[in-house]
Design a protein around this motif. Structure first.
Motif, PDB file in Angstrom:
ATOM      1  N   LEU A 106       0.833  -1.215   0.000  1.00  0.00           N
ATOM      2  CA  LEU A 106       0.000   0.000   0.000  1.00  0.00           C
ATOM      3  C   LEU A 106       0.866   1.264   0.000  1.00  0.00           C
ATOM      4  O   LEU A 106       0.512   2.266  -0.612  1.00  0.00           O
ATOM      5  N   ALA A 107       2.006   1.197   0.660  1.00  0.00           N
ATOM      6  CA  ALA A 107       2.910   2.364   0.728  1.00  0.00           C
ATOM      7  C   ALA A 107       3.633   2.580  -0.602  1.00  0.00           C
ATOM      8  O   ALA A 107       4.197   3.646  -0.832  1.00  0.00           O
ATOM      9  N   ASP A 108       3.544   1.598  -1.474  1.00  0.00           N
ATOM     10  CA  ASP A 108       4.177   1.718  -2.798  1.00  0.00           C
ATOM     11  C   ASP A 108       3.237   2.543  -3.681  1.00  0.00           C
ATOM     12  O   ASP A 108       2.311   2.018  -4.303  1.00  0.00           O
ATOM     13  N   LYS A 109       3.496   3.858  -3.729  1.00  0.00           N
ATOM     14  CA  LYS A 109       2.587   4.751  -4.455  1.00  0.00           C
ATOM     15  C   LYS A 109       2.562   4.455  -5.943  1.00  0.00           C
ATOM     16  O   LYS A 109       1.508   4.483  -6.577  1.00  0.00           O
ATOM     17  N   PHE A 280      17.478  -9.547  -4.412  1.00  0.00           N
ATOM     18  CA  PHE A 280      16.202  -8.824  -4.505  1.00  0.00           C
ATOM     19  C   PHE A 280      16.432  -7.389  -4.073  1.00  0.00           C
ATOM     20  O   PHE A 280      17.419  -7.087  -3.414  1.00  0.00           O
ATOM     21  N   SER A 281      15.469  -6.552  -4.397  1.00  0.00           N
ATOM     22  CA  SER A 281      15.481  -5.151  -3.925  1.00  0.00           C
ATOM     23  C   SER A 281      16.794  -4.447  -4.228  1.00  0.00           C
ATOM     24  O   SER A 281      17.288  -3.673  -3.427  1.00  0.00           O
ATOM     25  N   HIS A 282      17.349  -4.760  -5.374  1.00  0.00           N
ATOM     26  CA  HIS A 282      18.559  -4.047  -5.821  1.00  0.00           C
ATOM     27  C   HIS A 282      18.090  -2.767  -6.512  1.00  0.00           C
ATOM     28  O   HIS A 282      17.076  -2.776  -7.223  1.00  0.00           O
ATOM     29  N   VAL A 283      18.819  -1.683  -6.275  1.00  0.00           N
ATOM     30  CA  VAL A 283      18.478  -0.428  -6.976  1.00  0.00           C
ATOM     31  C   VAL A 283      19.575  -0.145  -7.989  1.00  0.00           C
ATOM     32  O   VAL A 283      20.714   0.151  -7.608  1.00  0.00           O
ATOM     33  N   ILE A 284      19.224  -0.310  -9.269  1.00  0.00           N
ATOM     34  CA  ILE A 284      20.232  -0.063 -10.305  1.00  0.00           C
ATOM     35  C   ILE A 284      20.108   1.396 -10.732  1.00  0.00           C
ATOM     36  O   ILE A 284      19.009   1.909 -10.940  1.00  0.00           O
ATOM     37  N   GLU A 285      21.246   2.102 -10.810  1.00  0.00           N
ATOM     38  CA  GLU A 285      21.226   3.484 -11.321  1.00  0.00           C
ATOM     39  C   GLU A 285      21.249   3.399 -12.845  1.00  0.00           C
ATOM     40  O   GLU A 285      21.913   2.518 -13.402  1.00  0.00           O
ATOM     41  N   THR A 358       9.536   1.421  -7.030  1.00  0.00           N
ATOM     42  CA  THR A 358       8.467   0.589  -6.447  1.00  0.00           C
ATOM     43  C   THR A 358       9.076  -0.315  -5.383  1.00  0.00           C
ATOM     44  O   THR A 358      10.290  -0.427  -5.280  1.00  0.00           O
ATOM     45  N   HIS A 359       8.227  -0.975  -4.614  1.00  0.00           N
ATOM     46  CA  HIS A 359       8.762  -1.843  -3.546  1.00  0.00           C
ATOM     47  C   HIS A 359       9.487  -3.051  -4.127  1.00  0.00           C
ATOM     48  O   HIS A 359      10.300  -3.672  -3.448  1.00  0.00           O
ATOM     49  N   TRP A 360       9.227  -3.371  -5.410  1.00  0.00           N
ATOM     50  CA  TRP A 360       9.959  -4.494  -6.007  1.00  0.00           C
ATOM     51  C   TRP A 360      11.406  -4.089  -6.293  1.00  0.00           C
ATOM     52  O   TRP A 360      12.272  -4.944  -6.311  1.00  0.00           O
TER      53      TRP A 360
END
Ligand SMILES: N=C(N)NCC[C@H]1O[C@@H](n2cnc3c(N)ncnc32)[C@H](O)[C@@H]1O
Length: 424
Positions: A106-109, A280-285, A358-360
């Motif tokens: 839900l917090a994932d706008k 998981f939950s890696h943030v790629i620039e 996103t949360h993914w």
């Protein structure tokens, strides 16, 4: 609740003897080869198609259709065998009975606003329609339908104990005339009628993890009217070769000289522990991308079949745009929601690095050894997503690639392959 170890141990209590009806040569290292007449011990029946068996002390997956139960062993069949264990439903739905995951979703706008946009942009067409919200969780999508459009009925289906609270939220927001909460698995519940729209937020990490998509397909085949609409209508998995300097420094380079000491003998351990499974939950620039991304899988939610989920193959060909270090591949997904009106605008939910986070986030697959690449090089190959025959919410992602150098003098074509269990 049983631990995984206890479950697996208890699984060994179940053994059945079968006779091989013909020869079988496995197509992957985890499959058992056998000859006609061999007597195999079956330890688990994770799915109707693939069983976990043993021959001469070696265990592996075998195709059930090749086996016939030995008549003598028939009556000892253990009536307690269950295919349910492999869905780990108790654990899975238990995790959705608490607020943690629902709060995250839900917090994932970006995610939640995308679904709201779908309802708003189709509000006129939703009038008098019948909607099924599969895996409704707290019911947010169903509440959007009732609040922002005028469907005649919304069936909000939720298997976890959250359904009791979802009923309260429907009442609390004055939507009980339109929204009916049904607690149970979508595959098992009975709806009062067929539906015009099947909406669900089923996507997991790497798109398919959790394999909730199977439930969506079964519900489609059972409850969606001819000509009904699937939301999402299509889904794509995107891949890109990337740098991951900070992750590599943190988990691997760190051992080169901590406090002036040489800890490199620990690097094989680090590779095993940190680079064997996907991150998981890696943030790629965006700058980490070495090439333009490529959609490697495209799923049509109208034609996709459950059996297609066993193994999905994709091809890729990337052209390196700038020099850098090829540490691995990063994946993300995009889903599309077609308009209820012919020619109407499609809504997109993109979980990639150039969209709202996103949360993914994204998923990172680290190679065993980084490779320097240069503009003009190409990286091509295949990706396989193989569903786990035993643990039905899990899969293994296998990547096979070749790097063709742009430098004329070297005809070096480096090839590589690596399989990543997610998670079993
Ligand atoms: N990756 C996700 N989007 N997960 C959302 C999963 C939500 O759907 C619910 N759910 C998943 N599968 C099912 C099913 N077959 N039937 C009903 N609810 C389900 C689950 O309890 C949770 O509330």
């Amino acid at each position: 609740m049983q631990t995984e170890k206890e479950k697996e141990k208890e699984g060994d209590a179940f053994v059945e003897e079968y006779v091989a009806l013909s020869n079988f040569t496995g197509s992957s290292s985890d499959q058992l080869c056998f000859s006609s007449g061999d007597r195999l011990l079956v330890h688990a029946k994770p799915s109707p198609e693939w069983w976990w068996a043993e021959l001469h002390g070696v265990r592996g997956y075998v195709p059930a259709s090749y086996l016939r139960q030995d008549a003598a062993a028939e009556e000892e069949e253990d009536e307690h065998t269950s295919l349910e264990d492999q869905w780990q439903d108790e654990e899975y739905f238990g995790s959705y009975g608490t607020l943690r995951l629902h709060l995250e979703m839900l917090a994932d706008k970006s995610r939640t606003e995308a679904y709201r946009k779908v309802i708003v942009s189709n509000s006129a067409s939703l009038r008098s329609k019948v909607v099924m919200d599969l895996g409704c969780g707290t019911g947010i999508i169903s509440l959007f339908c009732a609040q922002l459009a005028q469907p005649s009925e919304v069936y909000a289906v939720e298997a976890s104990s959250m359904a009791e609270y979802t009923r309260q939220l429907v009442k609390q927001n004055g939507c009980e005339q339109v929204v009916t909460v049904l607690q149970g698995r979508a595959e098992e519940i009975e709806l009062p009628k067929q539906v015009d729209v099947l909406v669900s937020e089923w996507m997991g990490n790497c798109l398919l993890f959790e394999f909730m998509v199977e439930s969506v397909l079964l519900a489609r085949d059972r409850w969606l009217k001819e000509g009904g609409v699937m939301w999402p209508s299509s889904a794509a998995l995107t891949l890109v070769p990337c740098q991951a300097n900070s992750y590599y420094a943190e988990k691997m380079a760190f051992w080169e000289q901590p406090y002036g000491l040489d800890f490199t003998p620990l690097q094989p351990l680090a590779q095993q522990e940190f680079f064997t499974k996907p991150k998981f939950s890696h943030v790629i620039e965006p700058d980490d991308c070495l090439t333009a991304p490529c959609d490697v899988l495209c799923l049509d939610m109208y034609t996709l079949q459950v059996k297609d989920l066993e193994e999905i193959k994709g091809q890729f060909h990337f052209c390196v745009e700038k020099p850098g270090v090829f540490h691995g591949f990063t994946s993300w997904f995009t889903v599309h929601f077609e308009s209820l009106e012919t020619g109407g605008a499609t809504v997109e939910l993109n979980t990639g690095p150039n969209s709202q986070p996103t949360h993914w986030k994204q998923t990172l697959f680290m190679l065993d050894r980084p490779v320097s690449v240069y503009a003009g090089d190409s990286i091509s190959g295949t990706i396989f997503l193989r569903r786990n025959p035993i643990w039905r919410r899990h899969m293994t992602i296998s990547l096979h690639w070749s790097i063709n150098s742009s430098k004329k003098e070297t005809d070096n074509c480096q090839v590589g392959t690596k399989s990543f269990p997610m998670w079993r």
